[in-house]
Design a protein around this motif. Structure first.
Motif, mmCIF file in Angstrom:
data_model
loop_
_atom_site.group_PDB
_atom_site.id
_atom_site.type_symbol
_atom_site.label_atom_id
_atom_site.label_comp_id
_atom_site.label_asym_id
_atom_site.label_seq_id
_atom_site.Cartn_x
_atom_site.Cartn_y
_atom_site.Cartn_z
ATOM 1 N N GLY A 124 -3.724 -4.660 8.232
ATOM 2 C CA GLY A 124 -4.465 -5.212 7.178
ATOM 3 C C GLY A 124 -3.529 -6.142 6.297
ATOM 4 O O GLY A 124 -3.571 -7.194 5.957
ATOM 5 N N ILE A 171 -9.732 -8.772 2.678
ATOM 6 C CA ILE A 171 -8.874 -7.694 1.803
ATOM 7 C C ILE A 171 -9.406 -8.302 0.497
ATOM 8 O O ILE A 171 -9.313 -7.363 -0.719
ATOM 9 N N ILE A 201 -4.355 -1.559 -2.041
ATOM 10 C CA ILE A 201 -3.848 -1.339 -0.786
ATOM 11 C C ILE A 201 -2.250 -1.220 -0.770
ATOM 12 O O ILE A 201 -1.772 -2.492 -0.945
#
Length: 294
Positions: A124, A171, A201
């Protein structure tokens, strides 16, 4: 190539052919840097490229437009206002791919770097490494100092500063629902990094994904340092960035100086520490100017 090799030709890389990516768009903000053509020549993964200009002069836009007409995968977005954050946002808004890769016009990809980032895209948020070319004593000092402060293999810290930064555009739904703060002309990636941390994250480091920054003289390097400090002050005024801690910055300066001693690069360590302190000084000067203007 050795881990500490900095002296490399300042020419476009001859990139190997690679499999086309239907999931990636490369975004390059630029104002009037002619090195962008060198950057474009180093892209070795066929994919869409968006050049997002900000405040570019007509002669530069004309050259880019001519280049784009001959390159079907390249799109030029013209934004009259200055600001990297704004340039990033407008380009990302035009993408149709789930992944974007942020790149600077004064850098080139090492062959295979883009493919290496793509191979880890499932994480990601993926970060490569910036290395600095050198073309003499002073640029070699700057390269060594930057390595002491920015290379994650040296600092043992990974962040989401760009470039090279590859991430899934969705994201940002967890990061305030925006990519970059358009009010900030500098340190916009600092805001991105802080929101990334707040959202918890993780960042995947890909050490072999290397880009090379053009050689920097001490004068040009310190010019960017002053801009960082001014950008920090502006971010604080906008209440986007937390207030800089003098104690923390002094600690960082001492740490990087000691790191230079440990690696046998005392001069680079001392210069890197000075850079840290100049950011503080520039930030303080910018705050005083703002108060004086009120």
């Amino acid at each position: 190539m050795s881990a500490d090799a900095e002296d490399r030709p300042v020419t476009a890389l001859s990139a190997p052919a690679s499999v086309a990516s239907q999931e990636l768009t490369i975004v390059i903000p630029v104002r009037d840097d002619p090195l962008i053509y060198r950057c474009l020549a180093s892209i070795d993964v066929p994919c869409p490229v968006i050049i997002s200009t900000n405040g570019s002069p007509d002669w530069f836009l004309k050259g880019l437009t001519t280049y784009a007409k001959a390159s079907s995968h390249v799109t030029v977005l013209s934004t009259p206002e200055n600001g990297i954050g704004l340039a990033y946002n407008r380009a990302i808004a035009q993408t149709v791919t789930p992944l974007v890769l942020l790149m600077d016009s004064d850098c080139v990809f090492e062959p295979g770097a883009i493919a290496a980032l793509l191979a880890e895209a499932s994480f990601g948020l993926v970060k490569g490494r910036v290395r600095f070319e050198s073309a003499g004593r002073t640029s070699r000092l700057v390269a060594a100092a930057r390595r002491l402060t920015e290379d994650p293999l040296v600092t043992k810290k990974v962040n989401a500063y760009s470039p090279p930064l590859l991430y899934r555009t969705d994201i940002v739904e967890k990061m305030g629902r925006y990519h970059f703060n358009t009010a900030m002309k500098w340190r916009e990636d600092r805001d991105f990094e802080l929101r990334r941390r707040k959202a918890n994250i993780p960042v995947r480091l890909v050490p072999q994904a290397v880009i090379w920054h053009k050689p920097l003289s001490i004068r040009d390097d310190l010019k960017s340092v002053r801009a960082y400090g001014a950008g920090q002050a502006h971010g604080e005024a906008l209440k986007v960035l937390p207030a800089m801690s003098l104690r923390h910055e002094l600690s960082k300066a001492c740490t990087v100086a000691w790191r230079g001693v440990q690696r046998g690069e005392c001069g680079a360590g001392a210069y890197a520490a000075l850079r840290n302190l100049l950011v503080v000084a520039s930030r303080t000067a910018a705050i005083r100017r703002r108060r004086g203007a009120k």
